[in-house]
Design a protein around this motif. Structure first.
Motif, mmCIF file in Angstrom:
data_model
loop_
_atom_site.group_PDB
_atom_site.id
_atom_site.type_symbol
_atom_site.label_atom_id
_atom_site.label_comp_id
_atom_site.label_asym_id
_atom_site.label_seq_id
_atom_site.Cartn_x
_atom_site.Cartn_y
_atom_site.Cartn_z
ATOM 1 N N GLY A 198 0.786 -1.219 0.000
ATOM 2 C CA GLY A 198 0.000 0.000 0.000
ATOM 3 C C GLY A 198 0.821 1.273 0.000
ATOM 4 N N CYS A 199 2.082 1.131 0.132
ATOM 5 C CA CYS A 199 2.949 2.311 0.137
ATOM 6 C C CYS A 199 3.615 2.442 -1.226
ATOM 7 C CB CYS A 199 4.015 2.179 1.222
ATOM 8 S SG CYS A 199 5.169 3.557 1.273
ATOM 9 N N ASN A 200 3.168 3.401 -1.962
ATOM 10 C CA ASN A 200 3.753 3.516 -3.303
ATOM 11 C C ASN A 200 4.733 4.677 -3.405
ATOM 12 O OD1 ASN A 200 1.768 5.321 -2.943
ATOM 13 N ND2 ASN A 200 0.961 5.212 -5.008
ATOM 14 N N VAL A 201 5.591 4.731 -2.458
ATOM 15 C CA VAL A 201 6.654 5.722 -2.518
ATOM 16 C C VAL A 201 7.701 5.259 -3.522
ATOM 17 C CG1 VAL A 201 8.459 6.860 -1.201
ATOM 18 C CG2 VAL A 201 6.258 6.425 -0.174
ATOM 19 N N LYS A 202 8.164 6.194 -4.287
ATOM 20 C CA LYS A 202 9.178 5.857 -5.271
ATOM 21 C C LYS A 202 10.429 6.685 -5.046
ATOM 22 C CE LYS A 202 5.855 6.346 -8.394
ATOM 23 N NZ LYS A 202 5.212 6.523 -9.689
ATOM 24 N N LYS A 203 11.497 6.207 -5.537
ATOM 25 C CA LYS A 203 12.702 7.011 -5.503
ATOM 26 C C LYS A 203 13.559 6.719 -6.723
ATOM 27 C CE LYS A 203 16.025 4.283 -2.796
ATOM 28 N NZ LYS A 203 16.879 4.269 -1.605
ATOM 29 N N GLN A 204 14.312 7.682 -7.112
ATOM 30 C CA GLN A 204 15.237 7.512 -8.216
ATOM 31 C C GLN A 204 16.637 7.784 -7.702
ATOM 32 O OE1 GLN A 204 14.254 10.368 -11.136
ATOM 33 N NE2 GLN A 204 12.118 9.760 -11.299
ATOM 34 N N VAL A 205 17.550 7.045 -8.187
ATOM 35 C CA VAL A 205 18.938 7.254 -7.802
ATOM 36 C C VAL A 205 19.781 7.449 -9.046
ATOM 37 C CG1 VAL A 205 20.926 6.269 -6.641
ATOM 38 C CG2 VAL A 205 18.654 5.889 -5.729
ATOM 39 N N GLN A 206 20.521 8.500 -9.046
ATOM 40 C CA GLN A 206 21.325 8.815 -10.220
ATOM 41 C C GLN A 206 22.656 9.409 -9.820
ATOM 42 O OE1 GLN A 206 19.519 11.779 -12.620
ATOM 43 N NE2 GLN A 206 20.956 11.495 -14.290
ATOM 44 N N ARG A 207 23.655 8.967 -10.463
ATOM 45 C CA ARG A 207 24.988 9.512 -10.203
ATOM 46 C C ARG A 207 25.334 10.513 -11.289
ATOM 47 N NH1 ARG A 207 29.169 7.925 -7.047
ATOM 48 N NH2 ARG A 207 28.062 6.098 -6.345
ATOM 49 N N LEU A 208 25.929 11.575 -10.900
ATOM 50 C CA LEU A 208 26.295 12.581 -11.874
ATOM 51 C C LEU A 208 27.552 12.185 -12.631
ATOM 52 C CD1 LEU A 208 25.755 15.865 -9.838
ATOM 53 C CD2 LEU A 208 24.139 14.606 -11.256
ATOM 54 N N SER A 209 27.519 12.436 -13.917
ATOM 55 C CA SER A 209 28.707 12.081 -14.690
ATOM 56 C C SER A 209 29.771 13.157 -14.571
ATOM 57 C CB SER A 209 28.346 11.865 -16.147
ATOM 58 O OG SER A 209 27.758 13.020 -16.669
ATOM 59 N N LYS A 210 29.301 14.359 -14.318
ATOM 60 C CA LYS A 210 30.254 15.457 -14.154
ATOM 61 C C LYS A 210 31.078 15.278 -12.894
ATOM 62 C CE LYS A 210 28.893 18.588 -17.313
ATOM 63 N NZ LYS A 210 29.398 19.857 -17.775
ATOM 64 N N ASP A 211 30.383 14.841 -11.909
ATOM 65 C CA ASP A 211 31.038 14.695 -10.625
ATOM 66 C C ASP A 211 30.599 13.361 -10.047
ATOM 67 O OD1 ASP A 211 32.210 14.955 -8.232
ATOM 68 O OD2 ASP A 211 31.380 16.925 -7.774
ATOM 69 N N GLU A 212 31.308 12.358 -10.385
ATOM 70 C CA GLU A 212 30.819 11.030 -10.066
ATOM 71 C C GLU A 212 30.848 10.663 -8.601
ATOM 72 O OE1 GLU A 212 33.913 7.916 -11.285
ATOM 73 O OE2 GLU A 212 33.844 9.345 -12.933
ATOM 74 N N GLY A 213 31.281 11.583 -7.817
ATOM 75 C CA GLY A 213 31.179 11.352 -6.389
ATOM 76 C C GLY A 213 29.815 11.745 -5.849
ATOM 77 N N VAL A 214 29.023 12.346 -6.690
ATOM 78 C CA VAL A 214 27.727 12.853 -6.249
ATOM 79 C C VAL A 214 26.598 11.940 -6.710
ATOM 80 C CG1 VAL A 214 26.095 14.750 -6.447
ATOM 81 C CG2 VAL A 214 28.521 15.227 -6.249
ATOM 82 N N VAL A 215 25.760 11.592 -5.777
ATOM 83 C CA VAL A 215 24.603 10.769 -6.077
ATOM 84 C C VAL A 215 23.345 11.567 -5.775
ATOM 85 C CG1 VAL A 215 23.333 8.692 -5.474
ATOM 86 C CG2 VAL A 215 25.810 8.646 -5.569
#
Length: 187
Positions: A129-146
């Motif tokens: 019943g919990c339809n929370v979603k999330k997206q995870v993406q890493r930046l290509s410019k600064d691959e230390g950043v998610v």
DNA sequence: CGCATTTGACCAGCGC
DNA sequence: GCGCTGGTCAAATGCG
């Protein structure tokens, strides 16, 4: 511009979704020390839906402290029918993509995004019943950043011990006083 | 065996 | 109208 409030949602009546833990974070903020090396944190809220445009493009301005900003251009033109849930985007500096926030997520998709060599992953909360979603993406410019984008809010308590979560939090610095300079940062 | 992940297909919205 | 891109579905596969 639109109303992009930095930091986290503060819904009055739901007590068991992100914000309690996030506020918990703030009281616990400690500097980084371990292998995950999280040293930057930024939370922001997206009002509306559709299109977070060109995240990778402007998110390059403050590589030194890890806080970055990105543009959220949305505004449904005509339909407006679509239920637009607020989305909350966080940028973290992390070696790992998956930040365990205590909820159980099931991955349901992965897409290559333009201007980014890293794919974006789509997760859904597995709680009934919990339809929370999330997206995870890493930046290509600064691959230390998610960049983690949450959509919706949890209608249930956290599902497991958040020891690990706290562990991560202990490695984070929260930039709560970040002064927003949003405009149309479009290209 | 049950559940999570992977991955290509499909679909809808938007810009040109 | 067409093509591109982002988001989701679902079958196949992997893993505990």
């Amino acid at each position: 511009m639109d109303n992009y409030s930095i930091l986290f949602p503060s819904q009055p009546s739901s007590s068991s979704y992100l914000s309690p833990h996030l506020s918990h974070m703030q009281s616990n903020m400690v500097t980084s020390q371990a292998d995950t090396s999280l040293n930057g944190y930024l939370g922001m809220r997206e009002e509306g839906y559709k299109k977070v445009s060109a995240i990778t493009q402007q998110s390059h301005q403050n590589p030194s402290n890890g806080t970055q900003q990105f543009d959220v251009k949305n505004e449904k033109k005509k339909g407006l029918k679509k239920e637009r849930k607020p989305r909350y985007a966080f940028q973290t500096r992390s070696q790992v993509d998956i930040l365990d926030d205590g909820y159980r997520w099931r991955k349901y998709g992965q897409k290559a995004v333009k201007n980014n060599k890293f794919p974006r992953s789509y997760y859904r909360c597995t709680h009934q019943g919990c339809n929370v979603k999330k997206q995870v993406q890493r930046l290509s410019k600064d691959e230390g950043v998610v960049v983690t984008t949450y959509e919706g809010m949890h209608t249930h308590p956290i599902e497991k011990s958040n020891d690990n979560f706290e562990h991560i939090l202990n490695q984070m610095q929260i930039y709560s006083g970040f002064a927003p300079s949003f405009g149309s940062v479009t290209h």
